[in-house]
Design an enzyme around this catalytic site. Sequence first.
Site, mmCIF file in Angstrom:
data_model
loop_
_atom_site.group_PDB
_atom_site.id
_atom_site.type_symbol
_atom_site.label_atom_id
_atom_site.label_comp_id
_atom_site.label_asym_id
_atom_site.label_seq_id
_atom_site.Cartn_x
_atom_site.Cartn_y
_atom_site.Cartn_z
ATOM 1 N N SER A 23 19.994 11.547 41.106
ATOM 2 C CA SER A 23 19.845 12.602 40.101
ATOM 3 C C SER A 23 18.418 13.177 40.116
ATOM 4 C CB SER A 23 20.230 12.014 38.732
ATOM 5 O OG SER A 23 20.425 13.031 37.805
ATOM 6 N N ASP A 40 30.979 16.657 39.045
ATOM 7 C CA ASP A 40 29.551 16.609 38.747
ATOM 8 C C ASP A 40 29.011 18.028 38.838
ATOM 9 O OD1 ASP A 40 26.819 16.202 38.659
ATOM 10 O OD2 ASP A 40 26.722 14.898 40.410
ATOM 11 N N HIS A 72 29.065 12.191 37.653
ATOM 12 C CA HIS A 72 27.614 11.986 37.683
ATOM 13 C C HIS A 72 27.232 10.681 36.980
ATOM 14 C CE1 HIS A 72 23.602 13.551 38.455
ATOM 15 N NE2 HIS A 72 23.241 12.941 37.360
#
Length: 414
Positions: free
Chosen positions: A199, A355, A385
């Site tokens: 991320s 995501d 995610h």
Amino acid sequence: MDVGLAILVIGVAAAAAAFCLLLVGLVYSEAMNCDVPSGVESPTKLHAIHCFLVGMAMVGRILERLGLCDQSRLVRWLADRSLRRRGQRAGLRIKNATFAGVPVRVYEPTAASAGKRRGLVYFHGGGWVVGSLETVDDLCQYIAEKSEATVVSVSYRLAPEHRYPAHLDDCEAATRHFLTVAEASFGVDPRRVAVGGDSAGGNLAAALCQRLAKKENGHLLAPCAQVLIYPALQMADFSLPSYQQNHAVPLLLRGRMAFYFLHYLNGDMSVCQDVLEGRHVPAELMLRYRKWLSPDNLPAEFRARGFCQQTPPGHDGEVYHIIKAGLEPEVSPLLAEDDVVRSTPPAFILTCEYDVLRDDGILYAKRLKDLGVPVTWQHIPDGFHGIINFRKGWLSFPSAERALDSVVRYLENL
Ligand SMILES: *[C@@H]1O[C@H](CO)[C@@H](O)[C@H](O)[C@H]1NC(C)=O
């Protein structure tokens, strides 16, 4: 018991019950606003995790309003507690250290190694705002043990206390230090050290590879690979197909991503809605970015589900002025020039279908590949995610372990 006291007790109990009911109601309505696709593995579990996180964020907001504690502190504390691993895997030696002033944790496999080891410098996720050595402790232990690589987890500074480029500067300082001492102090081959992260950590890893490629010109040591796990790679376009399709899918909602980018940059939330709508990018820049951000660059199957081509909105010069630094490649690595992207190391990129950041990863994989950089792209068709954090216990997802094992396999072949 006297009557006054009894009334007081009942009053307090009633107030507490009302508060809990209100909280449950709020969490419920918030959770109902999200969209858990049926294609996700175990939708009920994902719903449960989302409700828990929404509830915690609400309690944090209430405590903050009451002046009792700071919301981001509470969220950080909770993330540390809930993701922390109790105990240590056999076969690892774990040390806390400081590399060039940056706190790190080093995970060294203890099994005999035929030659020098491979290494991975890891940057945790958490939107540049939360996350720590604790939140990825279990993850780093898993990777170090399975891949027999030495893993260095980096505790870079966070927003809102620190803004860009503090995070990236810390990642650079720790990585450079490790590359210098890897061989002498850790028995690691400095030519086989990758950087990686999930991320926001993936954003930092990609940006760092570009920064080093620009500085080094091949003279000094640099990472041999970039491991990008559902990375955030640009803040120019929050309407890519994956942003549209997954805008309300936990654990990362579309609005939240703009919030994180703005927190990283300068904390000016007044422009959040404008940024989401795309008013922050001047027309001539958008025209330049099109060749990298066009949905036509995605394989057709990623444009199929609920996506519509949008006409660009008018542009607001004031908003651009506020977020300008966010369109620089150090914050949006997907928008770097060809020469820079071309000189970055081979990449492993992991994307999840559900995501908002899926297309950032796919588009960067395409850019790298088009420029001749070797890319290993792993797509998790039922992933969301944050999935790699859920590998154990009743909230586990089998795809999480599969995803992480693909990272391990990549490292084994460095
Ligand atoms: C590293 O630091 C953390 C947090 O201060 C502590 O809980 C942990 O035991 C330390 N680990 C080692 C191996 O010293």
